[in-house]
Design an enzyme around this catalytic site. Structure first.
Site, PDB file in Angstrom:
ATOM      1  N   CYS A 112       0.822  -1.229   0.000  1.00 47.98           N
ATOM      2  CA  CYS A 112       0.000   0.000   0.000  1.00 47.98           C
ATOM      3  C   CYS A 112       0.851   1.274   0.000  1.00 47.98           C
ATOM      4  O   CYS A 112       0.322   2.367  -0.190  1.00 47.98           O
ATOM      5  CB  CYS A 112      -0.935   0.010   1.187  1.00 47.98           C
ATOM      6  SG  CYS A 112      -2.035  -1.408   1.232  1.00 47.98           S
ATOM      7  N   HIS A 268      -2.803   7.203   3.072  1.00 50.22           N
ATOM      8  CA  HIS A 268      -3.308   5.963   2.473  1.00 50.22           C
ATOM      9  C   HIS A 268      -4.675   5.683   3.087  1.00 50.22           C
ATOM     10  O   HIS A 268      -4.872   5.791   4.298  1.00 50.22           O
ATOM     11  CB  HIS A 268      -2.330   4.827   2.755  1.00 50.22           C
ATOM     12  CG  HIS A 268      -2.887   3.493   2.422  1.00 50.22           C
ATOM     13  ND1 HIS A 268      -3.504   3.231   1.214  1.00 50.22           N
ATOM     14  CD2 HIS A 268      -2.969   2.332   3.150  1.00 50.22           C
ATOM     15  CE1 HIS A 268      -3.916   1.979   1.200  1.00 50.22           C
ATOM     16  NE2 HIS A 268      -3.612   1.414   2.364  1.00 50.22           N
ATOM     17  N   ASN A 298     -10.048   0.386   0.737  1.00 47.99           N
ATOM     18  CA  ASN A 298      -8.589   0.435   0.639  1.00 47.99           C
ATOM     19  C   ASN A 298      -8.175  -0.124  -0.729  1.00 47.99           C
ATOM     20  O   ASN A 298      -8.341  -1.318  -0.985  1.00 47.99           O
ATOM     21  CB  ASN A 298      -8.005  -0.403   1.785  1.00 47.99           C
ATOM     22  CG  ASN A 298      -6.486  -0.472   1.770  1.00 47.99           C
ATOM     23  OD1 ASN A 298      -5.844  -0.146   0.774  1.00 47.99           O
ATOM     24  ND2 ASN A 298      -5.918  -0.930   2.873  1.00 47.99           N
TER      25      ASN A 298
HETATM   26  N1  COA Z   1     -18.419  -7.956  10.383  1.00 47.72           N
HETATM   27  C1  COA Z   1     -18.860  -8.275  11.606  1.00 47.72           C
HETATM   28  N2  COA Z   1     -18.033  -8.660  12.590  1.00 47.72           N
HETATM   29  C2  COA Z   1     -16.729  -8.718  12.311  1.00 47.72           C
HETATM   30  C3  COA Z   1     -16.205  -8.398  11.036  1.00 47.72           C
HETATM   31  C4  COA Z   1     -17.112  -8.010  10.061  1.00 47.72           C
HETATM   32  N3  COA Z   1     -16.734  -7.682   8.817  1.00 47.72           N
HETATM   33  N4  COA Z   1     -14.869  -8.544  11.076  1.00 47.72           N
HETATM   34  C5  COA Z   1     -14.541  -8.945  12.316  1.00 47.72           C
HETATM   35  N5  COA Z   1     -15.673  -9.041  13.058  1.00 47.72           N
HETATM   36  C6  COA Z   1     -15.807  -9.437  14.445  1.00 47.72           C
HETATM   37  C7  COA Z   1     -14.659 -10.293  14.950  1.00 47.72           C
HETATM   38  O1  COA Z   1     -14.868 -11.651  14.608  1.00 47.72           O
HETATM   39  C8  COA Z   1     -14.736 -10.043  16.420  1.00 47.72           C
HETATM   40  O2  COA Z   1     -15.743 -10.852  16.952  1.00 47.72           O
HETATM   41  P1  COA Z   1     -15.565 -11.546  18.389  1.00 47.72           P
HETATM   42  O3  COA Z   1     -15.400 -10.410  19.363  1.00 47.72           O
HETATM   43  O4  COA Z   1     -16.814 -12.314  18.541  1.00 47.72           O
HETATM   44  O5  COA Z   1     -14.318 -12.381  18.267  1.00 47.72           O
HETATM   45  C9  COA Z   1     -15.201  -8.596  16.530  1.00 47.72           C
HETATM   46  O6  COA Z   1     -15.771  -8.289  15.266  1.00 47.72           O
HETATM   47  C10 COA Z   1     -14.089  -7.629  16.828  1.00 47.72           C
HETATM   48  O7  COA Z   1     -13.012  -7.921  15.964  1.00 47.72           O
HETATM   49  P2  COA Z   1     -11.690  -7.065  16.002  1.00 47.72           P
HETATM   50  O8  COA Z   1     -10.681  -7.696  15.090  1.00 47.72           O
HETATM   51  O9  COA Z   1     -11.304  -6.815  17.424  1.00 47.72           O
HETATM   52  O10 COA Z   1     -12.230  -5.692  15.384  1.00 47.72           O
HETATM   53  P3  COA Z   1     -11.437  -4.357  15.220  1.00 47.72           P
HETATM   54  O11 COA Z   1     -12.167  -3.288  15.907  1.00 47.72           O
HETATM   55  O12 COA Z   1      -9.979  -4.515  15.502  1.00 47.72           O
HETATM   56  O13 COA Z   1     -11.592  -4.104  13.648  1.00 47.72           O
HETATM   57  C11 COA Z   1     -10.373  -4.243  11.624  1.00 47.72           C
HETATM   58  C12 COA Z   1     -11.048  -5.030  12.749  1.00 47.72           C
HETATM   59  C13 COA Z   1      -9.816  -5.264  10.630  1.00 47.72           C
HETATM   60  C14 COA Z   1     -11.411  -3.374  10.931  1.00 47.72           C
HETATM   61  C15 COA Z   1      -9.237  -3.367  12.214  1.00 47.72           C
HETATM   62  O14 COA Z   1      -8.423  -4.133  13.062  1.00 47.72           O
HETATM   63  C16 COA Z   1      -8.397  -2.730  11.154  1.00 47.72           C
HETATM   64  O15 COA Z   1      -8.869  -1.911  10.402  1.00 47.72           O
HETATM   65  N6  COA Z   1      -7.081  -3.061  11.102  1.00 47.72           N
HETATM   66  C17 COA Z   1      -6.211  -2.520  10.072  1.00 47.72           C
HETATM   67  C18 COA Z   1      -6.391  -3.296   8.795  1.00 47.72           C
HETATM   68  C19 COA Z   1      -5.827  -2.583   7.614  1.00 47.72           C
HETATM   69  O16 COA Z   1      -5.993  -1.414   7.470  1.00 47.72           O
HETATM   70  N7  COA Z   1      -5.147  -3.333   6.741  1.00 47.72           N
HETATM   71  C20 COA Z   1      -4.556  -2.810   5.568  1.00 47.72           C
HETATM   72  C21 COA Z   1      -3.424  -1.905   5.888  1.00 47.72           C
HETATM   73  S1  COA Z   1      -2.618  -1.322   4.481  1.00 47.72           S
END
Ligand code: COA
Length: 342
Positions: A112, A268, A298
């Protein structure tokens, strides 16, 4: 001495819009979850158009906006993690299609952060005097490497392309400072495997076994697990917030400027909450961060080029406005560019 400047920008997005509601028919998710956790409402997904098609369209527009002819381009750098082929490069396909007959061409990969790495590479070629006009294109069809059964990753990404033409001049988006970083020790946070080593001495490793979906109708010889994006979301989140903040502070220091001198920051476009936290840490009002991730998600190497072209198209950029472009992504990689609009 003339500076290196961006003299034209372009973008191209696939027409098909996939909403959060569309995604909730594929995986166990909801519009509410995706919007509140990421800020994304919809993304563009290719229904057949390839990475090089997107790159060609965005690149062609940037060359026109620069007021150049294809034959004026000396070098094309395409940055992508989703090329159509290992060989030929996306850049060579674009070179032939736009008719840049005098151009060298290669692909560059920095996930990215690709657009920042591509632009800084172009800057060095121009500064050294080797080339005058360089076309840099970030283009992705991430939909081809998403795990459409993994709700924590497939909701985040989209397809698209953004492009810039850079030249030696004092007019346009003049580069005042640039920097690149990498931290390979965190490479496990965000990955997508390539094809496995398979030869007369090495059999297909067990971790490349296909999923049930991939096995359906696939010839036996292709039965390895297709490459998919995998990530440790929360760790990527923390890395992203920290690296945006560090990049902004460090590039301001390098340019001898303060945050009050900056009109816009184009980060980004990964997650609105990442940008909100970075805005707090940098003490920059959120309004100064340009965001379009609600519409595109993204788009990896394409996101900064798409956002810059959109900002230019609004006509809101004034003479003397300074901008910071800041990227981060797999590798892990990061980088930033500070521009002044003249
Ligand atoms: N819909 C519904 N629930 C979802 C879900 C979705 N699309 N994705 C994950 N969950 C659930 C998980 O299973 C978890 O459930 P649980 O508590 O029963 O285990 C809960 O939501 C919380 O998950 P968590 O991973 O703690 O959520 P988060 O607040 O950290 O958000 C991301 C997850 C991926 C959105 C976040 O971590 C993120 O944006 N990270 C950066 C990713 C990124 O930008 N990558 C590219 C970089 S270039």
């Amino acid at each position: 001495m003339s500076h290196v400047a961006i003299i034209g920008t372009g973008r191209y997005l696939p027409e098909h819009i996939m909403t959060n509601d569309d995604l909730s028919e594929l995986v166990d998710t909801s519009d509410e979850w995706i919007r509140t956790r990421t800020g994304i409402r919809e993304r563009r997904v290719s229904t057949g158009i390839s990475t090089s098609d997107l790159a060609y369209e965005a690149g062609k527009r940037a060359v026109v906006e620069a007021g150049l002819k294809p034959e004026d381009i000396d070098l094309i750098i395409c940055t992508t993690i989703t090329p159509d082929y290992f060989m030929p490069s996306c850049a060579c396909i674009v070179q032939e299609r736009i008719g840049a007959v005098n151009s060298a061409a290669f692909d560059l990969t920095a996930a990215c952060t690709g657009m920042i790495y591509g632009m800084v590479t172009a800057e060095q070629f121009i500064k050294s005097g080797m080339y005058e006009n360089v076309l840099v294109i970030g283009s992705e069809t991430l939909s081809r490497i998403l795990d459409w059964e993994d709700r924590s990753s497939c909701v985040l990404f989209g397809d698209g392309a953004g492009a810039v033409v850079m030249s030696k001049t004092d007019k346009g988006g003049v580069l005042l400072a640039s920097r690149l970083e990498a931290d390979g020790s965190k490479s496990n946070l965000l990955t997508c495997s390539a094809i496995p080593l398979q030869n007369p001495y090495v059999k297909s490793p067990s971790h490349f076994q296909p999923t049930e979906i991939e096995m359906q109708g696939m010839p036996k010889k292709d039965l390895y697990r297709l490459p998919k994006i995998e990530m440790i979301g929360q760790e990527v989140f923390k890395y992203a917030v920290r690296t945006i903040t560090d990049n902004i502070n460090n590039i301001l220091k390098k340019a001898g400027l303060s945050i009050d001198d900056i009109a816009y920051i184009i980060p980004h476009q990964a997650n609105q909450r990442i940008i909100e936290q970075a805005s707090k840490f940098c003490k920059v009002p959120l309004e100064r961060f340009y965001m379009n991730l609600d519409r595109y998600g993204n788009t990896s190497a394409a996101s900064i080029g798409i956002a810059l072209d959109e900002l230019v198209a609004t006509g809101e950029l004034k003479q003397g406005d300074r901008l910071i472009l800041v990227g981060f992504g797999g590798g892990m990689t990061s980088g930033s560019i500070l521009l002044e609009w003249r």
